[in-house]
Design a protein around this motif. Structure first.
Motif, mmCIF file in Angstrom:
data_model
loop_
_atom_site.group_PDB
_atom_site.id
_atom_site.type_symbol
_atom_site.label_atom_id
_atom_site.label_comp_id
_atom_site.label_asym_id
_atom_site.label_seq_id
_atom_site.Cartn_x
_atom_site.Cartn_y
_atom_site.Cartn_z
ATOM 1 N N ALA A 43 -9.285 -14.216 0.291
ATOM 2 C CA ALA A 43 -9.884 -13.726 -1.040
ATOM 3 C C ALA A 43 -9.591 -12.352 -1.240
ATOM 4 C CB ALA A 43 -11.467 -14.162 -0.843
ATOM 5 N N PHE A 44 -9.627 -11.850 -2.428
ATOM 6 C CA PHE A 44 -9.514 -10.456 -2.702
ATOM 7 C C PHE A 44 -9.841 -10.087 -4.222
ATOM 8 C CE2 PHE A 44 -5.780 -11.765 -4.869
ATOM 9 C CZ PHE A 44 -5.519 -10.617 -5.817
ATOM 10 N N GLN A 45 -10.286 -8.829 -4.139
ATOM 11 C CA GLN A 45 -10.561 -8.303 -5.580
ATOM 12 C C GLN A 45 -10.391 -6.868 -5.533
ATOM 13 O OE1 GLN A 45 -14.790 -7.193 -7.056
ATOM 14 N NE2 GLN A 45 -14.632 -9.173 -7.708
ATOM 15 N N ILE A 46 -9.469 -6.303 -6.551
ATOM 16 C CA ILE A 46 -9.330 -5.039 -6.925
ATOM 17 C C ILE A 46 -9.822 -4.622 -8.330
ATOM 18 C CG2 ILE A 46 -7.294 -3.475 -6.594
ATOM 19 C CD1 ILE A 46 -5.706 -5.397 -5.276
ATOM 20 N N LYS A 47 -10.469 -3.398 -8.119
ATOM 21 C CA LYS A 47 -10.356 -2.681 -9.805
ATOM 22 C C LYS A 47 -10.146 -1.277 -9.477
ATOM 23 C CE LYS A 47 -14.863 -5.187 -10.596
ATOM 24 N NZ LYS A 47 -16.116 -5.198 -10.950
ATOM 25 N N SER A 48 -9.506 -1.028 -10.601
ATOM 26 C CA SER A 48 -8.825 0.469 -10.489
ATOM 27 C C SER A 48 -10.241 1.392 -10.920
ATOM 28 C CB SER A 48 -8.196 0.789 -11.769
ATOM 29 O OG SER A 48 -8.605 0.406 -13.170
ATOM 30 N N CYS A 107 -11.501 -4.942 -2.186
ATOM 31 C CA CYS A 107 -12.286 -6.046 -1.218
ATOM 32 C C CYS A 107 -11.390 -7.019 -0.983
ATOM 33 C CB CYS A 107 -13.275 -6.436 -2.157
ATOM 34 S SG CYS A 107 -14.478 -7.422 -1.272
ATOM 35 N N PHE A 108 -11.364 -7.139 0.510
ATOM 36 C CA PHE A 108 -10.621 -8.121 0.878
ATOM 37 C C PHE A 108 -11.301 -9.028 2.021
ATOM 38 C CE2 PHE A 108 -7.440 -9.747 4.115
ATOM 39 C CZ PHE A 108 -6.231 -10.216 3.103
ATOM 40 N N LEU A 156 -6.672 -5.284 9.312
ATOM 41 C CA LEU A 156 -6.178 -4.114 8.314
ATOM 42 C C LEU A 156 -5.414 -3.230 9.205
ATOM 43 C CD1 LEU A 156 -6.828 -2.137 5.892
ATOM 44 C CD2 LEU A 156 -8.541 -1.325 7.314
ATOM 45 N N ILE A 157 -4.347 -2.721 8.760
ATOM 46 C CA ILE A 157 -3.538 -1.921 9.324
ATOM 47 C C ILE A 157 -3.925 -0.672 9.228
ATOM 48 C CG2 ILE A 157 -0.935 -1.483 9.523
ATOM 49 C CD1 ILE A 157 -0.096 -4.260 8.532
ATOM 50 N N LYS A 158 -3.889 -0.317 7.886
ATOM 51 C CA LYS A 158 -3.967 1.245 7.382
ATOM 52 C C LYS A 158 -4.582 1.175 6.064
ATOM 53 C CE LYS A 158 -0.177 2.884 8.507
ATOM 54 N NZ LYS A 158 0.958 3.957 8.647
ATOM 55 N N PRO A 177 7.479 -6.022 7.420
ATOM 56 C CA PRO A 177 7.819 -7.503 6.642
ATOM 57 C C PRO A 177 6.665 -8.145 6.996
ATOM 58 C CG PRO A 177 9.879 -7.147 7.954
ATOM 59 C CD PRO A 177 8.818 -6.098 8.108
ATOM 60 N N ASN A 178 5.981 -9.079 6.141
ATOM 61 C CA ASN A 178 4.986 -9.952 6.007
ATOM 62 C C ASN A 178 3.554 -9.196 6.074
ATOM 63 O OD1 ASN A 178 4.194 -12.861 5.827
ATOM 64 N ND2 ASN A 178 3.244 -12.534 8.152
ATOM 65 N N THR A 179 3.701 -8.167 5.392
ATOM 66 C CA THR A 179 2.499 -7.191 5.155
ATOM 67 C C THR A 179 1.941 -7.078 3.652
ATOM 68 O OG1 THR A 179 3.231 -5.613 6.657
ATOM 69 C CG2 THR A 179 1.747 -4.812 5.300
ATOM 70 N N ILE A 180 0.669 -7.380 3.583
ATOM 71 C CA ILE A 180 0.071 -7.369 2.279
ATOM 72 C C ILE A 180 -0.202 -6.139 1.776
ATOM 73 C CG2 ILE A 180 -1.993 -8.491 0.971
ATOM 74 C CD1 ILE A 180 -2.074 -10.895 2.973
ATOM 75 N N ILE A 181 0.129 -5.911 0.748
ATOM 76 C CA ILE A 181 -0.382 -4.420 -0.108
ATOM 77 C C ILE A 181 -1.209 -4.669 -1.267
ATOM 78 C CG2 ILE A 181 1.763 -4.531 -1.296
ATOM 79 C CD1 ILE A 181 1.668 -1.311 -1.203
ATOM 80 N N LEU A 182 -2.144 -3.908 -1.156
ATOM 81 C CA LEU A 182 -3.423 -3.823 -2.179
ATOM 82 C C LEU A 182 -3.447 -2.477 -2.781
ATOM 83 C CD1 LEU A 182 -6.193 -5.939 -0.758
ATOM 84 C CD2 LEU A 182 -4.317 -6.663 -1.853
#
Length: 257
Positions: free
Chosen positions: A81-86, A97-98, A127-129, A152-157
């Motif tokens: 689940a995730f949510q992003i707001k500018s 949010c993740f 979380l990687i960074k 590879p296989n990294t999620i970016i928000l």
């Protein structure tokens, strides 16, 4: 009816009125708190009653509390689940949010004007960074190096704030494009942008929104309205088509694309 007498009796009566007033206030607060608690658990109560009747009157009630992460309910087990707001103009910072964790926000004091990025492991969601780049007075090179190092296989928000594109180069746009962004190719100055993608994913991500900077339509004078996206992001996205079988969430606003 209250009656008043002179002297110490009057003072005693006033003191009694004060105590009574405090007692009444306390009772009101307790009542309001009780109502709020009841309303908060109404979904659970309704679920339990539904199970009771569905069980043919066996008297066995199964309580199923509703679980929300980042405002998103009931993602499948193989999704995050995730949510992003500018950000809002140059006043209020963005939020990322993740899985119920607020990774970046103004309260956390880890955002800045430009683009704000969180990287996560695609298999575990760890979380990687996080990183933030000033896209107005900064340099393109650090952004390029950061994006080139994504494994590879990294999620970016990603969430923009104030100015996301003043120093945007073709190389930066191409790197975001490879991560699944489509709007990045035409992202312009002071536009609101949010994006969720992954390295190695197939096709373009459906989890992206840009609100254009159009003077006649801007909500905040020189800035447009905030961009927003939420939903369920697939685990292990490398090699997957992010447009396939998008899961819907119950009792939650639809994903804004």
């Amino acid at each position: 009816m209250w009656t008043f007498r002179k002297g110490k009796h009057k003072r005693g009566l006033i003191e009694e009125m004060r105590k009574t007033g405090i007692l009444h206030l306390w009772m009101v607060l307790v009542t309001v708190s009780s109502i709020w608690t009841l309303v908060s658990f109404m979904p659970t109560i309704r679920t339990g009653l539904g199970d009771l009747f569905a069980g043919g009157g066996t008297g066995q009630t199964i309580m199923k509390p509703l679980h929300f992460k980042c405002g998103v309910k009931a993602c499948p087990d193989d999704h995050f689940a995730f949510q992003i707001k500018s950000g809002i103009a140059n006043i209020l910072g963005p939020r990322i949010c993740f899985e119920g964790r607020m990774l970046m926000s103004g309260v956390a004091n880890n955002i800045m004007r430009g683009i704000n990025i969180a990287l996560l492991k695609g298999d575990t969601g760890e979380l990687i960074k996080i990183a933030a780049f000033d896209m107005y007075a900064g340099k393109p090179k650090p952004v390029v190096e950061f994006l080139q190092e994504i494994k590879p296989n990294t999620i970016i928000l990603v969430a923009s704030y104030d100015e996301p594109a003043a120093i945007m180069t073709r190389e930066i746009r191409d790197l975001f494009f490879k991560l699944g962004s489509n709007e990045i190719l035409e992202l312009a100055s002071r536009e609101s942008w949010v994006f969720a993608g992954a390295s190695g994913a197939v096709g373009k991500s459906p989890y992206e929104q840009v609100v254009k900077n159009i003077a006649s339509k801007n909500k905040y004078e020189r800035w447009p309205d905030t961009a927003y996206v939420e939903g369920c992001f697939p685990k292990n996205p490398s090699g997957k088509d992010l447009n396939m079988k998008l899961p819907t969430t119950q009792n939650s606003p639809p994903v804004k694309l």
